[in-house]
Scaffold this motif. Structure first.
Motif, PDB file in Angstrom:
ATOM      1  N   VAL A  52      61.829  36.870 -37.233  1.00 27.52           N
ATOM      2  CA  VAL A  52      61.921  37.991 -36.296  1.00 27.52           C
ATOM      3  C   VAL A  52      62.182  37.470 -34.883  1.00 27.52           C
ATOM      4  CG1 VAL A  52      60.603  39.836 -35.185  1.00 27.52           C
ATOM      5  CG2 VAL A  52      60.515  39.569 -37.661  1.00 27.52           C
ATOM      6  N   LEU A  53      61.453  36.425 -34.490  1.00 32.14           N
ATOM      7  CA  LEU A  53      61.668  35.822 -33.171  1.00 32.14           C
ATOM      8  C   LEU A  53      63.102  35.337 -33.018  1.00 32.14           C
ATOM      9  CD1 LEU A  53      60.653  34.643 -30.449  1.00 32.14           C
ATOM     10  CD2 LEU A  53      59.972  32.587 -31.733  1.00 32.14           C
ATOM     11  N   ALA A  54      63.604  34.635 -34.020  1.00 34.28           N
ATOM     12  CA  ALA A  54      64.958  34.093 -33.938  1.00 34.28           C
ATOM     13  C   ALA A  54      66.016  35.196 -33.919  1.00 34.28           C
ATOM     14  CB  ALA A  54      65.200  33.141 -35.111  1.00 34.28           C
ATOM     15  N   GLU A  55      65.834  36.214 -34.763  1.00 37.13           N
ATOM     16  CA  GLU A  55      66.797  37.317 -34.810  1.00 37.13           C
ATOM     17  C   GLU A  55      66.871  38.041 -33.461  1.00 37.13           C
ATOM     18  OE1 GLU A  55      68.893  38.498 -36.966  1.00 37.13           O
ATOM     19  OE2 GLU A  55      68.377  37.712 -38.944  1.00 37.13           O
ATOM     20  N   CYS A 214      60.451  32.021 -26.926  1.00 41.37           N
ATOM     21  CA  CYS A 214      60.741  30.709 -27.520  1.00 41.37           C
ATOM     22  C   CYS A 214      59.937  29.608 -26.834  1.00 41.37           C
ATOM     23  CB  CYS A 214      62.239  30.410 -27.428  1.00 41.37           C
ATOM     24  SG  CYS A 214      63.269  31.482 -28.443  1.00 41.37           S
ATOM     25  N   LEU A 215      59.864  29.667 -25.513  1.00 38.93           N
ATOM     26  CA  LEU A 215      59.093  28.665 -24.767  1.00 38.93           C
ATOM     27  C   LEU A 215      57.602  28.777 -25.082  1.00 38.93           C
ATOM     28  CD1 LEU A 215      60.885  28.821 -21.295  1.00 38.93           C
ATOM     29  CD2 LEU A 215      61.093  27.035 -23.038  1.00 38.93           C
ATOM     30  N   LEU A 216      57.105  30.006 -25.254  1.00 40.77           N
ATOM     31  CA  LEU A 216      55.702  30.199 -25.619  1.00 40.77           C
ATOM     32  C   LEU A 216      55.412  29.584 -26.982  1.00 40.77           C
ATOM     33  CD1 LEU A 216      52.905  31.504 -25.203  1.00 40.77           C
ATOM     34  CD2 LEU A 216      53.829  33.588 -26.259  1.00 40.77           C
ATOM     35  N   PHE A 217      56.305  29.784 -27.914  1.00 43.00           N
ATOM     36  CA  PHE A 217      56.129  29.214 -29.255  1.00 43.00           C
ATOM     37  C   PHE A 217      56.024  27.691 -29.189  1.00 43.00           C
ATOM     38  CE2 PHE A 217      58.261  27.542 -33.155  1.00 43.00           C
ATOM     39  CZ  PHE A 217      57.237  27.842 -34.049  1.00 43.00           C
ATOM     40  N   ILE A 218      56.931  27.070 -28.449  1.00 43.30           N
ATOM     41  CA  ILE A 218      56.915  25.612 -28.330  1.00 43.30           C
ATOM     42  C   ILE A 218      55.644  25.135 -27.627  1.00 43.30           C
ATOM     43  CG2 ILE A 218      58.095  23.643 -27.272  1.00 43.30           C
ATOM     44  CD1 ILE A 218      60.730  25.237 -27.644  1.00 43.30           C
ATOM     45  N   ALA A 219      55.255  25.854 -26.560  1.00 40.87           N
ATOM     46  CA  ALA A 219      54.047  25.466 -25.818  1.00 40.87           C
ATOM     47  C   ALA A 219      52.801  25.560 -26.693  1.00 40.87           C
ATOM     48  CB  ALA A 219      53.897  26.356 -24.587  1.00 40.87           C
ATOM     49  N   ALA A 233      52.442  35.118 -31.997  1.00 42.92           N
ATOM     50  CA  ALA A 233      52.290  35.428 -30.562  1.00 42.92           C
ATOM     51  C   ALA A 233      53.647  35.530 -29.880  1.00 42.92           C
ATOM     52  CB  ALA A 233      51.429  34.358 -29.896  1.00 42.92           C
ATOM     53  N   ALA A 234      54.529  34.589 -30.184  1.00 42.93           N
ATOM     54  CA  ALA A 234      55.863  34.604 -29.573  1.00 42.93           C
ATOM     55  C   ALA A 234      56.661  35.817 -30.039  1.00 42.93           C
ATOM     56  CB  ALA A 234      56.593  33.313 -29.918  1.00 42.93           C
TER      57      ALA A 234
END
Length: 390
Positions: A52-55, A214-219, A233-234
Protein backbone atom coordinates in the motif's frame (compact mmCIF):
# COMPACT_ATOMS: atom_id res chain seq x y z
CA UNK A 1 -15.23 -12.62 -11.53
CA UNK A 2 -13.44 -15.85 -12.48
CA UNK A 3 -12.96 -14.58 -16.03
CA UNK A 4 -11.01 -11.59 -14.70
CA UNK A 5 -8.54 -13.79 -12.81
CA UNK A 6 -5.20 -14.51 -14.45
CA UNK A 7 -3.60 -17.96 -14.62
CA UNK A 8 -1.23 -16.88 -11.84
CA UNK A 9 -4.19 -15.83 -9.67
CA UNK A 10 -5.83 -19.23 -10.20
CA UNK A 11 -2.61 -20.98 -9.19
CA UNK A 12 -2.47 -18.93 -5.97
CA UNK A 13 -6.09 -19.74 -5.13
CA UNK A 14 -5.47 -23.39 -5.97
CA UNK A 15 -2.49 -23.49 -3.61
CA UNK A 16 -4.62 -22.12 -0.75
CA UNK A 17 -7.43 -24.55 -1.56
CA UNK A 18 -4.96 -27.46 -1.50
CA UNK A 19 -3.67 -26.32 1.88
CA UNK A 20 -7.21 -26.18 3.27
CA UNK A 21 -7.85 -29.69 1.94
CA UNK A 22 -4.74 -30.90 3.76
CA UNK A 23 -6.06 -29.41 7.00
CA UNK A 24 -9.59 -30.77 6.50
CA UNK A 25 -8.33 -34.30 5.81
CA UNK A 26 -5.93 -34.32 8.74
CA UNK A 27 -2.81 -34.57 6.61
CA UNK A 28 -1.81 -31.34 8.35
CA UNK A 29 -2.96 -31.44 12.00
CA UNK A 30 -5.08 -28.47 13.07
CA UNK A 31 -2.59 -27.45 15.76
CA UNK A 32 0.29 -27.40 13.26
CA UNK A 33 -1.80 -25.35 10.83
CA UNK A 34 -2.67 -22.77 13.50
CA UNK A 35 0.99 -22.49 14.58
CA UNK A 36 2.12 -22.09 10.98
CA UNK A 37 -0.41 -19.34 10.25
CA UNK A 38 0.35 -17.59 13.55
CA UNK A 39 3.99 -17.38 12.48
CA UNK A 40 3.10 -15.46 9.33
CA UNK A 41 0.59 -13.04 10.88
CA UNK A 42 3.11 -10.17 11.26
CA UNK A 43 4.54 -11.06 7.85
CA UNK A 44 1.15 -10.64 6.16
CA UNK A 45 0.62 -7.31 7.93
CA UNK A 46 3.98 -6.13 6.61
CA UNK A 47 3.19 -7.31 3.09
CA UNK A 48 -0.11 -5.44 2.93
CA UNK A 49 1.32 -2.27 4.48
CA UNK A 50 4.47 -2.09 2.33
CA UNK A 51 2.56 -2.67 -0.91
CA UNK A 52 0.00 0.00 0.00
CA UNK A 53 2.84 2.39 0.88
CA UNK A 54 4.63 1.68 -2.39
CA UNK A 55 1.48 1.94 -4.53
CA UNK A 56 0.51 5.30 -3.03
CA UNK A 57 4.10 6.55 -3.30
CA UNK A 58 3.92 5.82 -7.01
CA UNK A 59 0.51 7.53 -7.23
CA UNK A 60 2.04 10.61 -5.59
CA UNK A 61 4.63 10.65 -8.42
CA UNK A 62 7.63 10.23 -6.12
CA UNK A 63 9.19 7.54 -8.31
CA UNK A 64 8.44 9.49 -11.49
CA UNK A 65 10.10 12.62 -10.13
CA UNK A 66 13.23 10.76 -9.02
CA UNK A 67 13.54 8.89 -12.33
CA UNK A 68 13.15 12.08 -14.37
CA UNK A 69 15.68 13.95 -12.25
CA UNK A 70 18.14 11.09 -12.60
CA UNK A 71 17.90 11.37 -16.37
CA UNK A 72 18.41 15.13 -16.15
CA UNK A 73 21.33 14.70 -13.74
CA UNK A 74 22.99 12.28 -16.18
CA UNK A 75 23.08 15.08 -18.81
CA UNK A 76 22.84 12.68 -21.73
CA UNK A 77 25.76 10.53 -20.54
CA UNK A 78 24.83 6.83 -20.54
CA UNK A 79 27.56 5.88 -18.07
CA UNK A 80 26.28 8.40 -15.52
CA UNK A 81 22.70 7.27 -16.11
CA UNK A 82 23.75 3.64 -15.64
CA UNK A 83 25.19 4.29 -12.18
CA UNK A 84 22.21 6.42 -11.18
CA UNK A 85 19.68 3.78 -12.31
CA UNK A 86 21.48 0.90 -10.60
CA UNK A 87 21.77 2.92 -7.38
CA UNK A 88 18.07 3.85 -7.51
CA UNK A 89 16.89 0.29 -8.21
CA UNK A 90 19.15 -1.10 -5.48
CA UNK A 91 17.93 1.47 -2.94
CA UNK A 92 14.25 0.80 -3.66
CA UNK A 93 14.79 -2.97 -3.46
CA UNK A 94 16.73 -2.82 -0.20
CA UNK A 95 14.35 -0.54 1.67
CA UNK A 96 10.96 -1.02 -0.03
CA UNK A 97 11.06 -4.69 -1.09
CA UNK A 98 11.86 -6.31 -4.44
CA UNK A 99 8.20 -6.38 -5.51
CA UNK A 100 8.15 -2.59 -5.34
CA UNK A 101 11.07 -2.46 -7.76
CA UNK A 102 9.59 -5.01 -10.14
CA UNK A 103 5.97 -3.90 -10.05
CA UNK A 104 6.11 -0.13 -9.46
CA UNK A 105 9.55 1.05 -10.51
CA UNK A 106 9.54 -0.87 -13.81
CA UNK A 107 6.60 1.08 -15.34
CA UNK A 108 8.17 4.33 -14.18
CA UNK A 109 11.45 3.53 -15.89
CA UNK A 110 9.71 2.28 -19.03
CA UNK A 111 7.64 5.47 -19.20
CA UNK A 112 10.87 7.48 -18.93
CA UNK A 113 12.44 5.67 -21.90
CA UNK A 114 10.45 7.36 -24.72
CA UNK A 115 10.62 10.76 -23.02
CA UNK A 116 14.42 10.66 -22.98
CA UNK A 117 14.73 8.51 -26.14
CA UNK A 118 16.45 5.79 -24.12
CA UNK A 119 16.34 2.13 -25.12
CA UNK A 120 13.75 0.46 -22.87
CA UNK A 121 15.32 -3.00 -22.49
CA UNK A 122 18.44 -1.87 -20.52
CA UNK A 123 16.18 0.01 -18.08
CA UNK A 124 13.85 -2.98 -17.74
CA UNK A 125 16.67 -5.46 -17.15
CA UNK A 126 18.20 -3.15 -14.55
CA UNK A 127 15.00 -3.17 -12.51
CA UNK A 128 14.38 -6.93 -12.59
CA UNK A 129 17.93 -8.12 -12.05
CA UNK A 130 18.51 -5.74 -9.15
CA UNK A 131 15.05 -6.49 -7.76
CA UNK A 132 16.38 -10.00 -7.15
CA UNK A 133 20.10 -9.59 -6.56
CA UNK A 134 19.88 -6.42 -4.40
CA UNK A 135 17.43 -8.07 -1.99
CA UNK A 136 19.93 -9.49 0.51
CA UNK A 137 20.78 -6.66 2.89
CA UNK A 138 17.66 -6.20 5.05
CA UNK A 139 14.82 -8.48 6.17
CA UNK A 140 12.32 -6.23 4.37
CA UNK A 141 14.15 -6.54 1.05
CA UNK A 142 12.71 -9.94 0.22
CA UNK A 143 9.94 -12.14 1.54
CA UNK A 144 12.40 -15.03 1.88
CA UNK A 145 14.48 -12.90 4.26
CA UNK A 146 11.43 -12.26 6.42
CA UNK A 147 10.61 -15.96 6.45
CA UNK A 148 14.10 -16.67 7.79
CA UNK A 149 14.22 -14.14 10.63
CA UNK A 150 12.72 -16.18 13.45
CA UNK A 151 14.87 -19.21 12.68
CA UNK A 152 18.03 -17.14 12.31
CA UNK A 153 17.40 -15.30 15.57
CA UNK A 154 18.68 -12.00 14.15
CA UNK A 155 17.24 -8.51 14.20
CA UNK A 156 17.49 -6.21 11.18
CA UNK A 157 20.86 -4.82 12.25
CA UNK A 158 22.28 -8.28 12.91
CA UNK A 159 21.00 -9.50 9.56
CA UNK A 160 22.59 -6.55 7.76
CA UNK A 161 25.88 -7.16 9.61
CA UNK A 162 26.02 -10.67 8.17
CA UNK A 163 24.85 -9.75 4.67
CA UNK A 164 26.54 -6.43 3.79
CA UNK A 165 29.49 -8.09 2.03
CA UNK A 166 27.35 -10.61 0.07
CA UNK A 167 25.05 -7.75 -0.92
CA UNK A 168 27.93 -5.65 -2.27
CA UNK A 169 29.27 -8.66 -4.16
CA UNK A 170 25.92 -9.50 -5.78
CA UNK A 171 25.27 -5.89 -6.83
CA UNK A 172 28.80 -5.55 -8.27
CA UNK A 173 28.43 -8.71 -10.36
CA UNK A 174 24.96 -7.64 -11.51
CA UNK A 175 26.25 -4.23 -12.60
CA UNK A 176 29.04 -5.89 -14.59
CA UNK A 177 26.57 -8.15 -16.41
CA UNK A 178 24.15 -5.29 -17.02
CA UNK A 179 26.87 -3.14 -18.59
CA UNK A 180 28.34 -5.87 -20.78
CA UNK A 181 25.09 -7.35 -22.06
CA UNK A 182 22.67 -4.39 -22.10
CA UNK A 183 24.19 -0.95 -21.41
CA UNK A 184 27.48 -0.68 -23.33
CA UNK A 185 27.35 1.24 -26.58
CA UNK A 186 27.55 -1.88 -28.74
CA UNK A 187 24.26 -3.03 -27.20
CA UNK A 188 22.34 0.26 -26.93
CA UNK A 189 23.78 1.80 -30.15
CA UNK A 190 23.17 5.43 -29.13
CA UNK A 191 26.10 7.59 -28.02
CA UNK A 192 23.98 9.92 -25.86
CA UNK A 193 20.38 10.32 -24.76
CA UNK A 194 18.14 13.38 -24.54
CA UNK A 195 17.46 14.57 -20.96
CA UNK A 196 13.68 14.91 -20.46
CA UNK A 197 11.88 18.13 -19.60
CA UNK A 198 10.98 18.15 -15.92
CA UNK A 199 7.27 18.35 -15.20
CA UNK A 200 5.78 19.59 -11.90
CA UNK A 201 4.10 17.04 -9.64
CA UNK A 202 0.31 17.14 -9.65
CA UNK A 203 -0.09 17.47 -5.87
CA UNK A 204 2.80 18.67 -3.74
CA UNK A 205 1.05 17.73 -0.49
CA UNK A 206 0.67 14.09 -1.55
CA UNK A 207 4.22 14.10 -2.90
CA UNK A 208 5.53 15.38 0.44
CA UNK A 209 3.43 12.97 2.49
CA UNK A 210 4.52 9.94 0.44
CA UNK A 211 8.16 11.00 0.66
CA UNK A 212 7.78 11.46 4.42
CA UNK A 213 6.14 8.03 4.69
CA UNK A 214 9.08 6.33 2.99
CA UNK A 215 11.58 8.19 5.17
CA UNK A 216 9.57 7.29 8.29
CA UNK A 217 9.66 3.63 7.33
CA UNK A 218 13.43 3.69 6.91
CA UNK A 219 13.92 5.64 10.15
CA UNK A 220 11.80 3.18 12.14
CA UNK A 221 13.80 0.28 10.75
CA UNK A 222 17.03 1.97 11.86
CA UNK A 223 15.46 2.43 15.30
CA UNK A 224 14.89 -1.35 15.43
CA UNK A 225 11.09 -1.21 15.17
CA UNK A 226 9.41 -4.42 13.99
CA UNK A 227 9.03 -4.42 10.22
CA UNK A 228 5.24 -4.80 10.46
CA UNK A 229 5.03 -1.82 12.84
CA UNK A 230 7.32 0.33 10.69
CA UNK A 231 5.46 -0.44 7.45
CA UNK A 232 2.04 0.06 9.04
CA UNK A 233 2.98 3.44 10.56
CA UNK A 234 4.36 4.68 7.25
CA UNK A 235 1.36 3.39 5.28
CA UNK A 236 -1.12 5.00 7.69
CA UNK A 237 0.58 8.38 7.27
CA UNK A 238 0.29 8.24 3.49
CA UNK A 239 -3.26 6.84 3.53
CA UNK A 240 -4.37 9.74 5.75
CA UNK A 241 -2.91 12.21 3.26
CA UNK A 242 -4.81 10.55 0.42
CA UNK A 243 -8.01 10.56 2.50
CA UNK A 244 -7.71 14.31 2.77
CA UNK A 245 -6.52 15.07 -0.78
CA UNK A 246 -7.53 12.25 -3.13
CA UNK A 247 -9.97 9.89 -1.46
CA UNK A 248 -11.01 8.40 -4.81
CA UNK A 249 -7.60 6.82 -5.31
CA UNK A 250 -8.00 4.68 -2.20
CA UNK A 251 -9.54 1.52 -3.63
CA UNK A 252 -9.60 -2.13 -2.58
CA UNK A 253 -7.24 -2.90 -5.45
CA UNK A 254 -4.43 -1.50 -3.30
CA UNK A 255 -4.68 -4.58 -1.07
CA UNK A 256 -2.32 -7.29 -2.43
CA UNK A 257 -4.75 -10.15 -1.88
CA UNK A 258 -2.83 -12.31 -4.35
CA UNK A 259 0.30 -12.30 -2.17
CA UNK A 260 -1.73 -12.92 0.99
CA UNK A 261 -3.46 -15.91 -0.59
CA UNK A 262 -0.19 -17.31 -1.98
CA UNK A 263 1.78 -17.00 1.27
CA UNK A 264 -1.07 -18.45 3.36
CA UNK A 265 -1.40 -21.43 1.03
CA UNK A 266 2.36 -21.89 1.00
CA UNK A 267 2.47 -22.13 4.81
CA UNK A 268 -0.13 -24.87 4.73
CA UNK A 269 1.15 -26.93 1.81
CA UNK A 270 4.91 -26.98 2.49
CA UNK A 271 4.64 -28.18 6.13
CA UNK A 272 2.30 -30.94 4.97
CA UNK A 273 4.66 -32.12 2.24
CA UNK A 274 7.63 -31.85 4.61
CA UNK A 275 5.92 -34.21 7.05
CA UNK A 276 5.26 -36.74 4.28
CA UNK A 277 8.65 -37.24 2.64
CA UNK A 278 9.78 -33.84 1.37
CA UNK A 279 12.20 -33.36 4.27
CA UNK A 280 14.06 -36.54 3.38
CA UNK A 281 14.44 -35.44 -0.24
CA UNK A 282 15.68 -31.98 0.77
CA UNK A 283 18.19 -33.47 3.22
CA UNK A 284 19.56 -35.68 0.45
CA UNK A 285 19.84 -32.73 -1.94
CA UNK A 286 21.76 -30.38 0.39
CA UNK A 287 23.82 -33.11 2.06
CA UNK A 288 24.90 -33.34 5.67
CA UNK A 289 28.35 -31.75 5.40
CA UNK A 290 27.04 -28.19 5.61
CA UNK A 291 28.55 -26.91 2.35
CA UNK A 292 27.27 -23.33 1.82
CA UNK A 293 27.94 -23.45 -1.93
CA UNK A 294 25.81 -26.57 -2.23
CA UNK A 295 23.00 -25.01 -0.19
CA UNK A 296 23.03 -21.93 -2.42
CA UNK A 297 23.08 -24.04 -5.58
CA UNK A 298 20.15 -26.17 -4.41
CA UNK A 299 18.18 -23.06 -3.45
CA UNK A 300 18.83 -21.46 -6.84
CA UNK A 301 18.06 -24.64 -8.76
CA UNK A 302 14.75 -25.26 -6.99
CA UNK A 303 13.81 -21.59 -7.29
CA UNK A 304 14.23 -21.64 -11.04
CA UNK A 305 12.34 -24.92 -11.24
CA UNK A 306 9.33 -24.07 -9.07
CA UNK A 307 9.65 -20.58 -7.42
CA UNK A 308 11.87 -19.19 -4.70
CA UNK A 309 9.30 -19.03 -1.89
CA UNK A 310 8.36 -22.73 -1.82
CA UNK A 311 12.00 -23.56 -2.56
CA UNK A 312 13.21 -21.66 0.50
CA UNK A 313 10.48 -23.07 2.74
CA UNK A 314 11.18 -26.65 1.67
CA UNK A 315 14.95 -26.52 2.16
CA UNK A 316 14.95 -24.35 5.31
CA UNK A 317 12.83 -26.98 7.07
CA UNK A 318 15.80 -29.37 7.19
CA UNK A 319 18.56 -26.89 8.14
CA UNK A 320 19.15 -26.56 11.91
CA UNK A 321 18.50 -23.11 13.36
CA UNK A 322 22.03 -23.06 14.79
CA UNK A 323 23.55 -23.34 11.31
CA UNK A 324 23.30 -19.66 10.32
CA UNK A 325 25.88 -19.90 7.53
CA UNK A 326 23.89 -22.66 5.83
CA UNK A 327 20.61 -20.73 6.12
CA UNK A 328 22.15 -17.51 4.83
CA UNK A 329 23.73 -19.37 1.91
CA UNK A 330 20.28 -20.77 1.10
CA UNK A 331 18.95 -17.18 1.06
CA UNK A 332 21.69 -16.26 -1.40
CA UNK A 333 20.50 -19.05 -3.68
CA UNK A 334 16.81 -18.16 -3.44
CA UNK A 335 17.45 -14.41 -3.90
CA UNK A 336 20.45 -13.97 -6.21
CA UNK A 337 19.92 -17.16 -8.19
CA UNK A 338 16.35 -16.34 -9.29
CA UNK A 339 17.30 -14.58 -12.53
CA UNK A 340 17.09 -17.44 -15.03
CA UNK A 341 13.47 -18.53 -15.51
CA UNK A 342 10.46 -16.18 -15.66
CA UNK A 343 8.75 -18.00 -12.76
CA UNK A 344 11.74 -18.14 -10.39
CA UNK A 345 10.30 -15.28 -8.33
CA UNK A 346 6.93 -13.56 -8.17
CA UNK A 347 8.69 -10.28 -8.94
CA UNK A 348 9.94 -11.66 -12.26
CA UNK A 349 6.51 -12.89 -13.27
CA UNK A 350 4.99 -9.49 -12.51
CA UNK A 351 7.85 -7.76 -14.34
CA UNK A 352 7.20 -9.76 -17.52
CA UNK A 353 3.56 -8.69 -17.38
CA UNK A 354 4.58 -5.04 -16.98
CA UNK A 355 6.93 -5.28 -19.98
CA UNK A 356 4.13 -6.81 -22.05
CA UNK A 357 1.75 -3.98 -21.16
CA UNK A 358 4.37 -1.41 -22.23
CA UNK A 359 5.12 -3.26 -25.51
CA UNK A 360 8.73 -3.96 -24.49
CA UNK A 361 9.95 -7.13 -26.18
CA UNK A 362 12.12 -9.30 -23.92
CA UNK A 363 14.09 -11.85 -26.00
CA UNK A 364 13.54 -15.02 -23.98
CA UNK A 365 16.68 -16.83 -25.16
CA UNK A 366 18.82 -13.83 -24.27
CA UNK A 367 17.04 -13.50 -20.92
CA UNK A 368 17.70 -17.15 -20.06
CA UNK A 369 21.34 -17.24 -21.15
CA UNK A 370 22.44 -13.96 -19.58
CA UNK A 371 20.45 -14.82 -16.45
CA UNK A 372 22.18 -18.18 -16.19
CA UNK A 373 25.58 -16.52 -16.43
CA UNK A 374 24.62 -13.96 -13.79
CA UNK A 375 23.19 -16.63 -11.49
CA UNK A 376 26.31 -18.80 -11.56
CA UNK A 377 28.80 -15.93 -11.27
CA UNK A 378 26.67 -14.10 -8.72
CA UNK A 379 26.26 -17.17 -6.51
CA UNK A 380 29.98 -17.93 -6.49
CA UNK A 381 30.93 -14.33 -5.65
CA UNK A 382 28.19 -13.82 -3.10
CA UNK A 383 28.70 -17.07 -1.19
CA UNK A 384 32.46 -16.38 -1.17
CA UNK A 385 31.75 -12.98 0.38
CA UNK A 386 29.42 -14.59 2.93
CA UNK A 387 32.01 -17.17 3.96
CA UNK A 388 34.91 -14.69 3.98
CA UNK A 389 33.32 -11.62 5.59
CA UNK A 390 30.01 -12.79 7.05
Amino acid sequence: MWRRLSVLDLIRIGLLALGLVFVATGLLPWRDAVESLADIGPLLIFLVAIIVLAELTKEAQVFDAIAARMAVLGRGNYTALFFLCTAFASFVTIFLNLDTTAVLLTPVMLALAPRARIAALPLAMTTIWLANTASLLLPVSNLTNLLSMEKLGLDAQGFAARMWAPQLASIAVTMAFLWVFFWRRGERRDLRYTPPVLEPVADRVLFGAASAGCLLFIALLLLKAHVAVAATAAAVLVVLAFLLRARGRLTWSLIPWQLVVFVTGLFLVVPTLSAHGLDALMTWMIGTEGDPYRAAAVGAGLSNAINNLPAYQAVAQVIPAADQDHLLALLVGTNVGTVITPWASLATLLWFESCRRHDVAVPLRRFLLTGAGLAVTGLLATVWALVTFG
